[in-house]
Enzyme design. Structure first.
Site, mmCIF file in Angstrom:
data_model
loop_
_atom_site.group_PDB
_atom_site.id
_atom_site.type_symbol
_atom_site.label_atom_id
_atom_site.label_comp_id
_atom_site.label_asym_id
_atom_site.label_seq_id
_atom_site.Cartn_x
_atom_site.Cartn_y
_atom_site.Cartn_z
ATOM 1 N N SER A 53 0.841 -1.214 0.000
ATOM 2 C CA SER A 53 0.000 0.000 0.000
ATOM 3 C C SER A 53 0.866 1.250 0.000
ATOM 4 O O SER A 53 0.635 2.185 -0.770
ATOM 5 C CB SER A 53 -0.882 0.056 1.257
ATOM 6 O OG SER A 53 -1.447 -1.178 1.564
ATOM 7 N N TYR A 98 -2.016 -10.602 3.476
ATOM 8 C CA TYR A 98 -2.064 -9.180 3.878
ATOM 9 C C TYR A 98 -3.519 -8.826 4.160
ATOM 10 O O TYR A 98 -4.305 -8.626 3.236
ATOM 11 C CB TYR A 98 -1.475 -8.326 2.752
ATOM 12 C CG TYR A 98 -1.367 -6.830 3.038
ATOM 13 C CD1 TYR A 98 -1.668 -6.279 4.287
ATOM 14 C CD2 TYR A 98 -0.949 -5.958 2.039
ATOM 15 C CE1 TYR A 98 -1.554 -4.914 4.513
ATOM 16 C CE2 TYR A 98 -0.823 -4.588 2.264
ATOM 17 C CZ TYR A 98 -1.138 -4.077 3.507
ATOM 18 O OH TYR A 98 -1.028 -2.721 3.722
ATOM 19 N N LYS A 109 0.054 -10.395 7.710
ATOM 20 C CA LYS A 109 0.314 -8.977 8.018
ATOM 21 C C LYS A 109 -1.046 -8.399 8.349
ATOM 22 O O LYS A 109 -1.941 -8.351 7.495
ATOM 23 C CB LYS A 109 0.933 -8.275 6.813
ATOM 24 C CG LYS A 109 1.086 -6.760 6.968
ATOM 25 C CD LYS A 109 1.583 -6.166 5.646
ATOM 26 C CE LYS A 109 2.066 -4.746 5.728
ATOM 27 N NZ LYS A 109 1.081 -3.743 6.104
ATOM 28 N N THR A 169 -3.224 -5.481 9.255
ATOM 29 C CA THR A 169 -3.407 -4.027 9.308
ATOM 30 C C THR A 169 -4.869 -3.746 9.624
ATOM 31 O O THR A 169 -5.697 -3.495 8.735
ATOM 32 C CB THR A 169 -2.960 -3.348 8.003
ATOM 33 O OG1 THR A 169 -1.569 -3.632 7.793
ATOM 34 C CG2 THR A 169 -3.109 -1.831 8.114
ATOM 35 N N GLY A 213 0.298 -4.261 11.551
ATOM 36 C CA GLY A 213 0.495 -3.242 10.514
ATOM 37 C C GLY A 213 -0.129 -1.893 10.795
ATOM 38 O O GLY A 213 -0.127 -1.026 9.921
ATOM 39 N N ASP A 230 0.595 1.180 12.632
ATOM 40 C CA ASP A 230 1.781 1.728 13.307
ATOM 41 C C ASP A 230 1.420 2.412 14.623
ATOM 42 O O ASP A 230 2.175 2.327 15.604
ATOM 43 C CB ASP A 230 2.501 2.737 12.398
ATOM 44 C CG ASP A 230 2.859 2.159 11.038
ATOM 45 O OD1 ASP A 230 2.521 0.991 10.770
ATOM 46 O OD2 ASP A 230 3.470 2.878 10.235
ATOM 47 N N GLU A 231 0.282 3.115 14.632
ATOM 48 C CA GLU A 231 -0.092 3.918 15.804
ATOM 49 C C GLU A 231 -0.469 3.064 17.006
ATOM 50 O O GLU A 231 -0.639 3.585 18.112
ATOM 51 C CB GLU A 231 -1.210 4.916 15.443
ATOM 52 C CG GLU A 231 -2.413 4.370 14.706
ATOM 53 C CD GLU A 231 -2.223 4.306 13.188
ATOM 54 O OE1 GLU A 231 -1.190 3.789 12.725
ATOM 55 O OE2 GLU A 231 -3.136 4.743 12.466
HETATM 56 O O1 MN9 Z 1 -0.098 -1.374 6.556
HETATM 57 C C1 MN9 Z 1 -0.091 1.010 6.634
HETATM 58 N N1 MN9 Z 1 -1.463 1.062 6.326
HETATM 59 C C2 MN9 Z 1 -1.921 1.644 5.239
HETATM 60 C C3 MN9 Z 1 0.471 -0.361 6.609
HETATM 61 O O2 MN9 Z 1 -1.215 2.002 4.330
HETATM 62 C C4 MN9 Z 1 -3.399 1.816 5.145
HETATM 63 C C5 MN9 Z 1 0.171 1.608 8.001
HETATM 64 O O3 MN9 Z 1 1.550 1.646 8.163
HETATM 65 C C6 MN9 Z 1 -0.430 3.010 8.130
HETATM 66 O O4 MN9 Z 1 0.008 3.838 7.087
HETATM 67 C C7 MN9 Z 1 -0.058 3.668 9.454
HETATM 68 C C8 MN9 Z 1 -0.672 5.052 9.603
HETATM 69 O O5 MN9 Z 1 -2.069 4.956 9.794
HETATM 70 O O6 MN9 Z 1 -0.450 2.852 10.494
#
Ligand code: MN9
Length: 293
Positions: A46, A135, A163, A165, A187, A189-190
């Site tokens: 992504s 993913y 993975k 997210t 996945g 990050d926050e």
């Molecule tokens: O999976 C990323 N998700 C998207 C990876 O691209 C939707 C994350 O790294 C986010 O960018 C990150 C910020 O919201 O958590």
């Protein structure tokens, strides 16, 4: 083949001013990421704007990354596509290039039934000969695989993990507990600290392109039982992420890296350039946190 390490940057794709891909930018970006202590790269996902690229462009980026980084760190190739044929072709290329694993979002846009999705994953595994990481990113892919469905897919020995997210730490922990021989990477990050506290095999994310050292530090602090330090590090990440979510995550990260002298260019349209207000907001954080040019 083994996937070593736990902290992976979901790499940006360097581009020229006109939005064409810039494979020459892969080496300096990789070196910057690895200088922060990150263990591996997750390429063409992504964050890499892969759904805006042709199959041959994605193959070029996979190849440039493997050539530069194969000997330096673990490499996961994201090959997911709306079309099984494209995903299979990229999976075969990843196998030839020496990647450690492949990964794929479920086939998107059409609402496919589970059997179609399982067949797509089997075809990718056949083509690459590498471990396959599902993913799971329901907010963008449109497919929310349940715990039961993910576990069903993972009955195939070639499927090595997920993975993840999403924000459901309960589901994440359930998966990890039920399939202890698989790998689960968080996945979002926050919330990496939340996953690290409950147990994770690692993290893969966009903001790891810039602040990978922060996630390495969270992982180390959690392992040492130092919750205060882990929280300080996650708070640092979240101050940045709150800004990125306002100004655009991929565009904001590209801006920050360009400003540090790591040339990654702009995002591809339909992503638009950042507003002047957005640039000011982000620059202020970068200047105050040791990322000034
Ligand atoms: O999976 C990323 N998700 C998207 C990876 O691209 C939707 C994350 O790294 C986010 O960018 C990150 C910020 O919201 O958590």
């Amino acid at each position: 083949m083994d996937i070593s390490g736990s902290i992976f940057a979901a790499t940006l794709t360097p581009m020229n001013a006109d939005g064409s891909i810039a494979p020459a930018g892969v080496a300096p970006l990789t070196d910057f990421i690895l200088s922060k202590g990150v263990h591996g790269l997750y390429v063409s996902g992504s964050t890499g704007e892969s759904v805006l690229q042709s199959r041959s462009e994605r193959a070029e980026i996979l190849s440039a990354t493997a050539e530069h980084a194969r000997e330096k760190c673990s490499l996961i190739a994201h090959v997911g596509s709306a079309s099984t044929g494209d995903a299979v072709a990229l999976a075969a290329i990843a196998g030839e290039l020496g990647y450690n694993a492949v990964s794929a979002v479920p086939p998107y846009y059409y609402k496919h039934n589970f059997e179609d999705i399982a067949d797509y994953y089997r075809a990718i595994a056949d083509a690459s000969g590498l471990p396959l990481i599902i993913y799971n990113i329901p907010a963008l892919s449109g497919t929310d695989l349940s715990t039961a469905r993910l576990l069903e897919l993972m009955e195939d020995d070639r499927i090595a993990g997920v993975k993840f997210t999403a924000q459901d730490l309960f589901q994440f922990e359930e998966l990890r507990k039920t399939a202890p021989n698989k790998k689960f990477y968080f996945g979002t990050d926050e919330m990496f600290l939340g996953a690290a506290a409950m147990g994770t095999d690692g993290g893969i994310g966009s903001t790891y392109n810039l602040i990978g050292d922060v996630y390495v530090a969270v992982e180390i602090a959690v392992a040492a039982g130092d919750i205060d330090e882990a929280r300080r590090q996650q708070r640092k990440a979240n101050d940045l992420i709150a800004i990125l979510l306002k100004v655009g995550v991929v565009g904001g990260l590209k801006h920050a890296l360009n400003r540090l002298g790591v040339p990654v260019g702009p995002c591809r349209r339909p992503f638009s350039p950042m507003s002047a207000d957005g640039i000011t907001l982000l620059n202020t954080w970068l200047d105050e946190n040791g990322y000034a040019p």
